[in-house]
Design an enzyme around this catalytic site. Structure first.
Site, PDB file in Angstrom:
ATOM      1  N   ASP A   8      27.892 -36.767 -14.137  1.00  0.00           N
ATOM      2  CA  ASP A   8      26.543 -36.209 -14.174  1.00  0.00           C
ATOM      3  C   ASP A   8      26.405 -35.247 -12.976  1.00  0.00           C
ATOM      4  OD1 ASP A   8      23.696 -36.012 -14.662  1.00  0.00           O
ATOM      5  OD2 ASP A   8      23.436 -37.385 -12.968  1.00  0.00           O
ATOM      6  N   ASP A  10      22.801 -33.622 -11.606  1.00  0.00           N
ATOM      7  CA  ASP A  10      21.588 -33.884 -10.808  1.00  0.00           C
ATOM      8  C   ASP A  10      21.516 -35.325 -10.294  1.00  0.00           C
ATOM      9  OD1 ASP A  10      20.936 -31.325 -11.451  1.00  0.00           O
ATOM     10  OD2 ASP A  10      19.204 -31.812 -12.700  1.00  0.00           O
ATOM     11  N   ASP A 223      23.542 -41.546 -12.460  1.00  0.00           N
ATOM     12  CA  ASP A 223      22.469 -42.180 -11.685  1.00  0.00           C
ATOM     13  C   ASP A 223      21.282 -42.632 -12.537  1.00  0.00           C
ATOM     14  OD1 ASP A 223      21.602 -39.489 -12.198  1.00  0.00           O
ATOM     15  OD2 ASP A 223      20.140 -39.687 -10.584  1.00  0.00           O
TER      16      ASP A 223
END
Ligand SMILES: [Mg+2]
Length: 276
Positions: A8, A10, A223
């Site tokens: 990922d 961001d 996240d």
């Protein structure tokens, strides 16, 4: 065995607040030197990811708009991706890439959002509804970054409006009944076709890497909720910490939790993969 990293962006490789790649950059280069592919797998658009690929000198395939499409540089694999996958998937050529399309068109997604908003009587706004100036105020992106974020082909991001109450849940149900899904990426929710998520896109690429290298060991990093499908399909999935130093709640005990907020945690995992 070939290791492949799916990550990922961001809040994971990039800083949650300011989208900086500075912390992760040296480790990205070290993985590159060891020929360990680093595949970006993000809600970000092709235009946004190309910026980070160029900045980090990354030439590996990448997954855009939350699993909606997989971009593979032409000649990256020793075989034709179209030959390999076109019986199962829509594979097109675009610029210097072979593109495996898993998601819906942005027109279909926006139509679903419009109908859902009306039926649920909720006020929510995405990139297509807002001026560039408003987008910048909400996202704190500079103009060219905001422009790249708004250049969407398969999904829409809900930037403005209340996303906590009962009305929002009804809106989500309505989207689902229209063949769309709505997943949180941390700051914002992304709406896209139900047929696509990060996990499905990672599966497609893992199939190609396996074809090329034989056995592969896949690593996943994320996240947020929209990373769970990614973390579930890889051999070893890692959650980095959110800015408040907590981890996303998940009942999947196989997903490892790294002590380190965003890129700090990312670097710890990357370093564990780099042979000395
Ligand atoms: Mg994230």
């Amino acid at each position: 065995m070939k290791t492949v990293v799916f990550t990922d962006l961001d809040g994971t490789l990039l800083d949650f607040q300011n989208y900086s790649y500075q912390t992760a950059e040296p480790s990205v280069h070290q993985l590159g030197q060891q020929e360990i592919p680093v595949v970006f797998c993000s809600s970000k658009t092709k235009a946004e990811q190309e910026y980070y690929r160029s900045a980090l000198k990354n030439a590996d395939p990448f997954i855009v708009e939350n699993g909606s499409a997989v971009f593979i540089p032409s000649g990256y694999f020793s075989f034709s991706v179209a030959d390999q996958l076109s019986a199962q998937y829509n594979v097109v050529a675009e610029d210097d890439f072979e593109v495996v399309i898993l998601g819906e068109t942005v027109a279909t997604v926006r139509q679903g959002i419009e109908q859902g908003r009306e039926e649920a009587n909720i006020h929510l706004f995405g990139y297509a509804d807002l001026s560039l100036k408003e987008i910048q105020e909400i996202t704190h992106l500079e103009e060219d970054f905001a422009q790249r974020a708004a250049t969407r082909n398969f999904s829409e991001t809900l930037l403005k409006g209340d996303k906590s109450g009962e009305t929002f849940r009804r809106f989500q149900d309505l989207l689902y009944s229209k063949g769309l899904s709505c997943v949180s990426g941390g700051k914002f929710h992304t709406v896209m076709g139900q047929g696509s998520d990060k996990g499905k896109a990672v599966d497609v690429l893992t199939q190609l890497f396996t074809q090329e290298f034989g056995e592969v060991h896949t690593i996943g990093l994320g996240d947020s909720a929209n990373d769970l499908p990614l973390l579930q399909v890889v051999d070893t999935g890692y959650l980095v910490q959110k800015p408040d130093e907590t981890w996303l709640t998940t009942d999947n005990e196989n997903i490892k939790k790294v002590a380190g907020v965003g890129p700090e945690g990312w670097v710890k995992v990357a370093q564990s993969l780099i042979a000395v």
